[in-house]
Design an enzyme around this catalytic site. Structure first.
Site, PDB file in Angstrom:
ATOM      1  N   HIS A   1       4.949   2.673   8.373  1.00  0.00           N
ATOM      2  CA  HIS A   1       5.651   3.939   8.667  1.00  0.00           C
ATOM      3  C   HIS A   1       6.133   3.939  10.119  1.00  0.00           C
ATOM      4  CE1 HIS A   1       4.944   6.150   4.980  1.00  0.00           C
ATOM      5  NE2 HIS A   1       3.633   6.044   5.050  1.00  0.00           N
TER       6      HIS A   1
ATOM      7  N   HIS B   1      -0.598  -0.094   6.731  1.00  0.00           N
ATOM      8  CA  HIS B   1       0.224   0.889   6.015  1.00  0.00           C
ATOM      9  C   HIS B   1       0.892   1.854   7.005  1.00  0.00           C
ATOM     10  CE1 HIS B   1       1.148   3.503   2.457  1.00  0.00           C
ATOM     11  NE2 HIS B   1       1.115   4.446   3.396  1.00  0.00           N
ATOM     12  N   GLU B   2       0.066   2.430   7.878  1.00  0.00           N
ATOM     13  CA  GLU B   2       0.626   3.402   8.833  1.00  0.00           C
ATOM     14  C   GLU B   2       1.570   2.713   9.815  1.00  0.00           C
ATOM     15  OE1 GLU B   2       0.299   6.392   8.044  1.00  0.00           O
ATOM     16  OE2 GLU B   2      -1.336   6.133   6.616  1.00  0.00           O
TER      17      GLU B   2
ATOM     18  N   GLU C   1       7.854   5.651   2.400  1.00  0.00           N
ATOM     19  CA  GLU C   1       6.716   5.025   1.729  1.00  0.00           C
ATOM     20  C   GLU C   1       7.036   3.561   1.381  1.00  0.00           C
ATOM     21  OE1 GLU C   1       4.103   6.871   1.779  1.00  0.00           O
ATOM     22  OE2 GLU C   1       2.732   5.574   0.649  1.00  0.00           O
TER      23      GLU C   1
END
Lengths: 516, 516
Positions: free
Chosen positions: A270, A266-267, A298
């Site tokens: 980003h 997830h990170e 997101e």
């Protein structure tokens, strides 16, 4: 003007470094000292952001109706627009208001922690009340042309309005409730076997998890020359120097094989967005290189975490690697793992929610925020409304507020208007993936082979490098997919995916789509 | 005024965090971006340090002849003195000069690295020439009342002058040369056994070394609640938030058991000084809480590294722990280890020099710096003078400049005037230890038992907490030891210690003392 914008960008990067350091390495005795450093820097930054000389430049440039006639590029025009927008916001906030908000943030965060521990919402209530007042005051000064809550939404996601969210959330709310109920009604014959895999209460070497997390981040394209991955109590991404220094943090638990790896991917999503920013524009200090807002940001983290790394194709490729890494795992198929990590189980806690119920957690929060700001809900009534909406949307209700309206820190630190970006991002993620699949017909085949470069490069060009060239995220999405935000596409995906996993009758699925 | 000083202190801490991060965690692709952040922050900091409103306050307060009559404490008076001194220095340096120095620093550091690689001093020479011009210009603006080289000395160590250093270095130069020659002439019967311990070319787990380094730092009193120890290419200490956040870095090598642990204790000595600063004064932003200069700072690191951790008493206590940690070590006594780590062997390289020859490396550099600034030496003649002085003072001479005048980065980054603090610190260290021994009669017995609290607390009160209450380091030293800097005390210690290790005739030792 560029040198002034560049200085602001450098100081913002420093601010982010202070936050990162606080997150990962700050000795515990230095918390207050760091707070003072943050305040000193915030004052400096605010004085630069609201520098009247900068304001005059920007106003003059904005008032010329057709700057392109003067030889300015599209990128420069968008930069003037973004910079002027930020300047106007900054001048609206007086140093006094800024100081009041900063002090409130620190005090309320402490109270929130305590209130959650002792399960007493009334302790936090006056602080939330004060936040609403502070934010209304800020909104009146910085953006009198829109409503205070729209100002809050716009702060995190340019151009997002109550009107847009009402429309989107109305479209998804009912179909998701229906899908959730149908899934819950279905008993799975393979449940016992899947539970025996013990993915969330086993014993999985954290060192190996970290190695895997780094491996996945790298496989999807995160570049260590311009970034790091460290451990922290809460996973996050920090933007230190545009595309040149992006820092991810993640959290790993010995008993849980999935959470740390998911959070890392997830990170890293980003991180890819930041690393893909327009380098030249960044180096010139042009705000156009920045992301198109937190909703799109997101979408990038969720596209990689949910759409890619929770797909069956992805684990077709990587499940053998996981099996090799942990000899204690029972012999099992990629499909089993795929089913376990995509289990739908209503949860009281947003961060533990599955993909189907997650947006309902957001809708609930959005409705409460909106009504707090328009005066139709009083702060002290939050717990009752929370519990009633939980029951109504997700089918369960917390026995205590610490598992209910006290679970998130967001409101305590003044992040009203932030929650919606999580749900909006999920919708954009599927919509972008669909558009990518049209232009990259081998996309799913690629995922099965652990080949991510085509998708990443597509995102790089379409999203990352474009930055905030468009005035709103919806304009960006429209330029890529041909249409504005499309909740139907999101519902299609979820309905198909979970009909498959839960073996729902195909009529159900069709009906679901019609019901929107 | 306090709030302005506090802001300066906060911004300086941020500057230090950026440097620390660059040292330990900055991704390599972000070097230039960090440079721009450093420059942006330096401009902000300089504008605050030279703030005319601050200047007016300080000038007004300084012009009142007896502030104590107005109810100001000694600490506040010293703070006004220190702050005014720094203000005057800051206003002297124009932003243009600052920018020129910053750019030169970056360029010259790169050239230095290259010049050292290809062993070509002529590449670096023009940059050193430019540094001398820049520093002379800076000195003329910031401190016209003293000579440019005295300005450079004073920058790192308040009140240090050519006059003082000439006197001190003249006193130690000849006795150290004599001692060095006598030691070199002596062959040690136990040499072969000591070499067989293989402390510098063995195989020693780095993880264990790190654990030991942390243990030693903690034993002497370094507090992890207010500090860290990380790895970096060059050991250093960073002052992030006064006594509340002090960060050490060290370097460990698999083959060398001693260097990493020594470096860690050295940095922990610096760290103890910072952690012992006057907390109340620091929190009020009063500059009096700062160290009394780099000479005294170095005295603290060297006191712990050399006087304590290279003593026989220290290893009486800890050698068994080392033996337990590394089963590959041959059975040996604490005394053997003591002798090996205190071996005197002339080295071309300063950072590898033993305690006896080390000050001679400094004297050489000091003489060159002084003569460069007074015009009696030209930059292009540095290599010839360097090699001739090495031969004369230490008895060996480099075959190439990369092991000679190109070995240190200091000059390339404009640190003229810094080297002397290393030698001055060593002298202070022994002088302070002597004074402590008078007041703490059990001091050596304590060291044999690994008990450091009495010495640390003594230093805390006398040195750390006192900060820059006194106008010069010599005044501080005098207040503690009853006399100004005392090279004789230093020579006594070295003569006694090495006469013992090398079994020199006691007449030699007596003669050596007389010869000063």
């Amino acid at each position: 003007m560029k040198s002034k914008l560049k200085e602001i960008s450098a100081l913002e990067g420093i601010q982010s470094l202070l936050e990162w350091d606080q997150h990962v390495y700050l000795p515990q005795g230095a918390t207050n000292a760091r707070k003072e450093q943050m305040e000193a820097l915030a004052r400096v930054l605010h004085s630069r952001q609201s520098d009247p000389v900068l304001g005059e430049y920007l106003e003059a440039m904005s008032s010329v109706t057709d700057l392109s006639e003067h030889g300015f590029s599209e990128i420069e025009l968008a930069s003037v627009r973004e910079a002027y927008r930020e300047y106007k916001r900054a001048v609206g906030i007086t140093p006094e208001l800024q100081a009041r908000a900063a002090a409130l943030k620190v005090r309320a965060a402490v109270v929130w922690k305590k209130a959650r521990e002792v399960n007493d919402f009334s302790m936090l209530a006056p602080y939330l009340q004060e936040w609403i007042e502070v934010l209304k005051e800020e909104a009146a000064a910085a953006a009198p042309e829109i409503s205070p809550y729209d100002y809050c939404l716009d702060k995190f996601d340019r151009g997002t309005t109550t009107e847009k969210l009402d429309e989107v959330f109305t479209l998804i709310k009912e179909p998701l409730r229906v899908l959730l109920r149908r899934i819950s009604a279905k008993s799975r014959p393979d449940r016992q076997f899947l539970q025996s895999m013990d993915l969330f209460s086993g014993s999985f070497s954290v060192e190996t998890q970290k190695r895997l997390a780094r491996r996945f981040a790298e496989e999807i394209g995160f570049c260590w020359d311009n970034g790091r991955l460290d451990e922290s109590a809460h996973p996050a991404t920090f933007f230190i120097s545009g595309p040149l220094d992006v820092r991810l943090t993640s959290r790993f638990s010995e008993t849980d094989l999935v959470a740390g790896i998911r959070a890392s991917i997830h990170e890293a999503g980003h991180g890819l967005y930041e690393q893909g920013r327009n380098l030249k524009a960044y180096q010139e200090g042009l705000p156009v290189s920045r992301s198109a807002g937190m909703g799109i940001h997101e979408s990038q983290s969720l596209l990689w975490e949910r759409v890619v790394a929770m797909s069956e194709e992805f684990w077709d490729h990587y499940w053998p690697m996981i099996l090799r890494s942990y000899s204690s795992l029972p012999n099992s198929k990629a499909e089993d793992f795929y089913k376990v990590i995509n289990e739908v189980r209503p949860s009281l806690v947003r961060v533990e929610a599955d993909e189907v119920s997650y947006p309902l957690h957001i809708v609930l929060r959005y409705e409460i925020e909106k009504n707090l700001f328009n005066g139709s809900l009083r702060v002290e009534d939050i717990p009752a409304v929370w519990n009633q909406k939980m029951q109504e949307y997700i089918g369960i209700s917390p026995a205590k507020d610490s598992e209910g309206c006290l679970q998130d820190i967001h409101w305590a630190v003044g992040y009203f208007g932030y929650f919606p970006t999580y749900a909006i991002g999920a919708i954009y993620a599927y919509q972008l993936f669909d558009a990518a699949e049209i232009e990259l017909p081998d996309l799913r085949k690629n995922l099965k082979q652990g080949v991510f470069a085509p998708l990443r490069e597509w995102l790089r060009v379409k999203v990352h490098n474009t930055g905030s060239l468009y005035e709103t995220p919806d304009e960006l999405i429209k330029s890529i997919t041909g249409r504005a935000i499309d909740p139907a596409c999101f519902l299609d995906h979820l309905s198909n995916k979970y009909s498959g996993i839960y073996d729902l009758p195909s009529t159900d699925s069709r009906e679901l789509i019609l019901s929107r």
